[in-house]
Design a protein around this motif. Sequence first.
Motif, PDB file in Angstrom:
ATOM      1  N   ALA A 271       0.833  -1.214   0.000  1.00 42.57           N
ATOM      2  CA  ALA A 271       0.000   0.000   0.000  1.00 42.57           C
ATOM      3  C   ALA A 271       0.857   1.248   0.000  1.00 42.57           C
ATOM      4  CB  ALA A 271      -0.927  -0.015   1.209  1.00 42.57           C
ATOM      5  N   ALA A 272       1.894   1.266   0.849  1.00 44.79           N
ATOM      6  CA  ALA A 272       2.754   2.439   0.931  1.00 44.79           C
ATOM      7  C   ALA A 272       3.585   2.623  -0.331  1.00 44.79           C
ATOM      8  CB  ALA A 272       3.670   2.329   2.151  1.00 44.79           C
ATOM      9  N   LEU A 273       4.037   1.505  -0.915  1.00 40.63           N
ATOM     10  CA  LEU A 273       4.803   1.592  -2.158  1.00 40.63           C
ATOM     11  C   LEU A 273       3.933   2.123  -3.289  1.00 40.63           C
ATOM     12  CD1 LEU A 273       7.470   1.027  -3.616  1.00 40.63           C
ATOM     13  CD2 LEU A 273       6.648  -1.300  -4.060  1.00 40.63           C
ATOM     14  N   SER A 274       2.700   1.619  -3.366  1.00 40.66           N
ATOM     15  CA  SER A 274       1.753   2.143  -4.349  1.00 40.66           C
ATOM     16  C   SER A 274       1.527   3.638  -4.117  1.00 40.66           C
ATOM     17  CB  SER A 274       0.423   1.387  -4.239  1.00 40.66           C
ATOM     18  OG  SER A 274      -0.565   1.969  -5.057  1.00 40.66           O
ATOM     19  N   GLY A 275       1.416   4.019  -2.840  1.00 39.42           N
ATOM     20  CA  GLY A 275       1.229   5.426  -2.517  1.00 39.42           C
ATOM     21  C   GLY A 275       2.403   6.276  -2.951  1.00 39.42           C
ATOM     22  N   ALA A 276       3.620   5.766  -2.743  1.00 38.96           N
ATOM     23  CA  ALA A 276       4.809   6.527  -3.117  1.00 38.96           C
ATOM     24  C   ALA A 276       4.876   6.743  -4.623  1.00 38.96           C
ATOM     25  CB  ALA A 276       6.059   5.802  -2.629  1.00 38.96           C
ATOM     26  N   VAL A 277       4.571   5.692  -5.382  1.00 36.86           N
ATOM     27  CA  VAL A 277       4.605   5.811  -6.846  1.00 36.86           C
ATOM     28  C   VAL A 277       3.577   6.822  -7.328  1.00 36.86           C
ATOM     29  CG1 VAL A 277       4.164   4.589  -9.011  1.00 36.86           C
ATOM     30  CG2 VAL A 277       5.511   3.485  -7.203  1.00 36.86           C
ATOM     31  N   PHE A 278       2.361   6.731  -6.798  1.00 36.56           N
ATOM     32  CA  PHE A 278       1.294   7.618  -7.269  1.00 36.56           C
ATOM     33  C   PHE A 278       1.399   9.017  -6.670  1.00 36.56           C
ATOM     34  CE2 PHE A 278      -0.516   3.642  -8.685  1.00 36.56           C
ATOM     35  CZ  PHE A 278      -1.121   4.004  -9.884  1.00 36.56           C
ATOM     36  N   THR A 279       2.165   9.162  -5.596  1.00 38.37           N
ATOM     37  CA  THR A 279       2.443  10.507  -5.088  1.00 38.37           C
ATOM     38  C   THR A 279       3.202  11.320  -6.127  1.00 38.37           C
ATOM     39  OG1 THR A 279       2.428   9.895  -2.751  1.00 38.37           O
ATOM     40  CG2 THR A 279       3.736  11.803  -3.356  1.00 38.37           C
ATOM     41  N   ILE A 280       4.225  10.695  -6.705  1.00 38.80           N
ATOM     42  CA  ILE A 280       4.995  11.381  -7.747  1.00 38.80           C
ATOM     43  C   ILE A 280       4.136  11.609  -8.982  1.00 38.80           C
ATOM     44  CG2 ILE A 280       7.010  11.215  -9.251  1.00 38.80           C
ATOM     45  CD1 ILE A 280       8.338   9.517  -7.080  1.00 38.80           C
ATOM     46  N   LEU A 281       3.389  10.569  -9.394  1.00 36.58           N
ATOM     47  CA  LEU A 281       2.553  10.689 -10.597  1.00 36.58           C
ATOM     48  C   LEU A 281       1.463  11.733 -10.408  1.00 36.58           C
ATOM     49  CD1 LEU A 281       2.146   6.955 -11.708  1.00 36.58           C
ATOM     50  CD2 LEU A 281       3.564   8.732 -12.758  1.00 36.58           C
ATOM     51  N   GLY A 282       0.813  11.730  -9.232  1.00 33.50           N
ATOM     52  CA  GLY A 282      -0.257  12.683  -8.983  1.00 33.50           C
ATOM     53  C   GLY A 282       0.231  14.120  -9.055  1.00 33.50           C
ATOM     54  N   GLY A 283       1.381  14.384  -8.432  1.00 33.91           N
ATOM     55  CA  GLY A 283       1.933  15.732  -8.490  1.00 33.91           C
ATOM     56  C   GLY A 283       2.324  16.131  -9.896  1.00 33.91           C
ATOM     57  N   LYS A 284       2.933  15.201 -10.624  1.00 32.37           N
ATOM     58  CA  LYS A 284       3.369  15.485 -11.997  1.00 32.37           C
ATOM     59  C   LYS A 284       2.167  15.718 -12.918  1.00 32.37           C
ATOM     60  CE  LYS A 284       6.718  13.875 -15.432  1.00 32.37           C
ATOM     61  NZ  LYS A 284       7.575  15.051 -15.240  1.00 32.37           N
ATOM     62  N   ILE A 285       1.130  14.911 -12.753  1.00 34.29           N
ATOM     63  CA  ILE A 285      -0.070  15.083 -13.582  1.00 34.29           C
ATOM     64  C   ILE A 285      -0.711  16.439 -13.312  1.00 34.29           C
ATOM     65  CG2 ILE A 285      -2.410  14.238 -14.008  1.00 34.29           C
ATOM     66  CD1 ILE A 285      -1.315  11.403 -13.423  1.00 34.29           C
ATOM     67  N   SER A 286      -0.780  16.836 -12.034  1.00 36.44           N
ATOM     68  CA  SER A 286      -1.411  18.124 -11.714  1.00 36.44           C
ATOM     69  C   SER A 286      -0.608  19.288 -12.293  1.00 36.44           C
ATOM     70  CB  SER A 286      -1.561  18.284 -10.195  1.00 36.44           C
ATOM     71  OG  SER A 286      -0.323  18.550  -9.562  1.00 36.44           O
ATOM     72  N   ASP A 287       0.724  19.143 -12.361  1.00 36.07           N
ATOM     73  CA  ASP A 287       1.534  20.161 -13.038  1.00 36.07           C
ATOM     74  C   ASP A 287       1.251  20.166 -14.534  1.00 36.07           C
ATOM     75  OD1 ASP A 287       2.773  20.966 -10.708  1.00 36.07           O
ATOM     76  OD2 ASP A 287       4.529  19.677 -10.980  1.00 36.07           O
ATOM     77  N   GLY A 322      -7.128  -4.344  -2.658  1.00 34.31           N
ATOM     78  CA  GLY A 322      -7.675  -3.255  -1.861  1.00 34.31           C
ATOM     79  C   GLY A 322      -6.581  -2.369  -1.286  1.00 34.31           C
ATOM     80  N   CYS A 323      -5.524  -2.992  -0.750  1.00 31.78           N
ATOM     81  CA  CYS A 323      -4.420  -2.215  -0.164  1.00 31.78           C
ATOM     82  C   CYS A 323      -3.711  -1.368  -1.216  1.00 31.78           C
ATOM     83  CB  CYS A 323      -3.426  -3.149   0.504  1.00 31.78           C
ATOM     84  SG  CYS A 323      -4.023  -3.911   2.038  1.00 31.78           S
ATOM     85  N   VAL A 324      -3.507  -1.947  -2.404  1.00 30.68           N
ATOM     86  CA  VAL A 324      -2.829  -1.213  -3.476  1.00 30.68           C
ATOM     87  C   VAL A 324      -3.666  -0.014  -3.921  1.00 30.68           C
ATOM     88  CG1 VAL A 324      -2.063  -1.346  -5.878  1.00 30.68           C
ATOM     89  CG2 VAL A 324      -1.440  -3.157  -4.271  1.00 30.68           C
ATOM     90  N   LEU A 325      -4.981  -0.205  -4.052  1.00 36.01           N
ATOM     91  CA  LEU A 325      -5.859   0.896  -4.465  1.00 36.01           C
ATOM     92  C   LEU A 325      -5.928   1.994  -3.392  1.00 36.01           C
ATOM     93  CD1 LEU A 325      -8.818  -1.056  -6.120  1.00 36.01           C
ATOM     94  CD2 LEU A 325      -7.174   0.443  -7.268  1.00 36.01           C
ATOM     95  N   ILE A 326      -6.023   1.583  -2.143  1.00 40.41           N
ATOM     96  CA  ILE A 326      -6.054   2.578  -1.067  1.00 40.41           C
ATOM     97  C   ILE A 326      -4.749   3.362  -1.038  1.00 40.41           C
ATOM     98  CG2 ILE A 326      -6.167   2.908   1.431  1.00 40.41           C
ATOM     99  CD1 ILE A 326      -7.951   0.362   1.504  1.00 40.41           C
ATOM    100  N   GLY A 327      -3.639   2.650  -1.188  1.00 42.55           N
ATOM    101  CA  GLY A 327      -2.345   3.328  -1.226  1.00 42.55           C
ATOM    102  C   GLY A 327      -2.231   4.283  -2.399  1.00 42.55           C
ATOM    103  N   ALA A 328      -2.712   3.846  -3.572  1.00 44.24           N
ATOM    104  CA  ALA A 328      -2.666   4.708  -4.753  1.00 44.24           C
ATOM    105  C   ALA A 328      -3.494   5.973  -4.542  1.00 44.24           C
ATOM    106  CB  ALA A 328      -3.166   3.946  -5.976  1.00 44.24           C
ATOM    107  N   GLY A 329      -4.666   5.815  -3.933  1.00 44.92           N
ATOM    108  CA  GLY A 329      -5.510   6.971  -3.674  1.00 44.92           C
ATOM    109  C   GLY A 329      -4.880   7.929  -2.683  1.00 44.92           C
TER     110      GLY A 329
END
Length: 419
Positions: A271-287, A322-329
């Motif tokens: 979950a945390a690894l998924s979160g870390a990956v999508f943290t970078i992607l989410g910020g980059k997409i918003s830019d 479920g954990c991967v999706l929650i982490g991604a969100g």
Amino acid sequence: MSDSSSESTSRPVIYAVVASTFFVGFGGGVVFPILPNLGEVLGISAFMVGVILSANRWTRLFANGPAGALVDRIGTRKPFVAGLAIEGVATAGYVVAITSSVPEFWFVLARVCWGVGSALVFATAYTITADVSEAASRGTSMGIVRAGITFGFPAGMVLGGIVSEVYSNVAAFVLAASFAGLASVIAYFIVPETHVESADSSIKPWDLETTLPALTVGLVNFGLYFAFFGVLFSTLVLYLQVESMTLALEVGNFGIDYGEQGTSGLLMAAAALSGAVFTILGGKISDGVGARVPVLLVFLVTSCTGFAVLTLAPSLGTVVLGCVLIGAGQGGVGGPLTALLADLTPEERMGRAMGTNNVFGDVGGALGPLVSLPFADAAGFDALYAISAVIPLLAGGVLVAGIYTYTGSLSPTVDESIV
């Protein structure tokens, strides 16, 4: 200063912050597969386990405001280094606690110290990033720093689960303390001052940011922390025990059977690894799209979906999904959300704004274990996770209402948001 020059200057600073927060993240990650199971290991009551898990967040509730004001008053470097050092000492306290005849006292004390240290670290890490980044790349920069913090968690959770299973809980805590100590050394020698040139004695420790953007972003942060850390991370090991669900791996002629702690460590790490990956992607997409709100809403729905998956027929596959999706969100919201706060906050008040935001997050994270553990005992995990699925949707409603009220737009662009 040109954008390219600013970019080349800011990146080394951001990466130095990432390295420091990554290593101290080990300390936070290692304990999560172990602490929820302290009831069985040490005979501690479920309520007391909840107190231990939430003690750092209740401490930060009172420390975040002064930490943010301190940053705006004296700068970022000294509080950042001091916060990392305090977290290292707190992690070493777990070793004392687990070998003590009164473990409850020492665990609570260590978690309180961790709360003070992490209040300083979180207030400074994001303020440093806001100071050195431009609006057009702020989402990416915030995502990178948040990912650095988050990546430390999965690494620590994997090591915490495996080392505690193979060796002992004491060995896992010693390992965490060593990495936390390394983090403060890195910060001391590398991270510069970015925020103020001289101390400002006019700033009071209780001076919080109470503008509508700070309160809106804070409420969203509250919901995310309540659901992710307060519910999922605090109950997963117990859920696996109830469902008799563990992981067995076979590599050639060798097999590894993980217990509930080891399995929960791997799942929380996923979950945390998924979160870390999508943290970078989410910020980059918003830019890239030039707006934060649409990206935030997509990832809030993703978090909702993850909790809904956990209510399906229990199997290891559905729990992993479920954990991967929650982490991604959770992760996908992180970068754009802190970038949005920086977009709408004057630079000289960014420390206080981050302090306010952290207060909300820690209220959510502290309430989560106190509510979720007794609720799961009384109503079951399916009901708990179903209710948790609604929280990100409510957060999305608060986000849209608050931003529209402040800006007059449902989706302000980055340029329109800058103060």
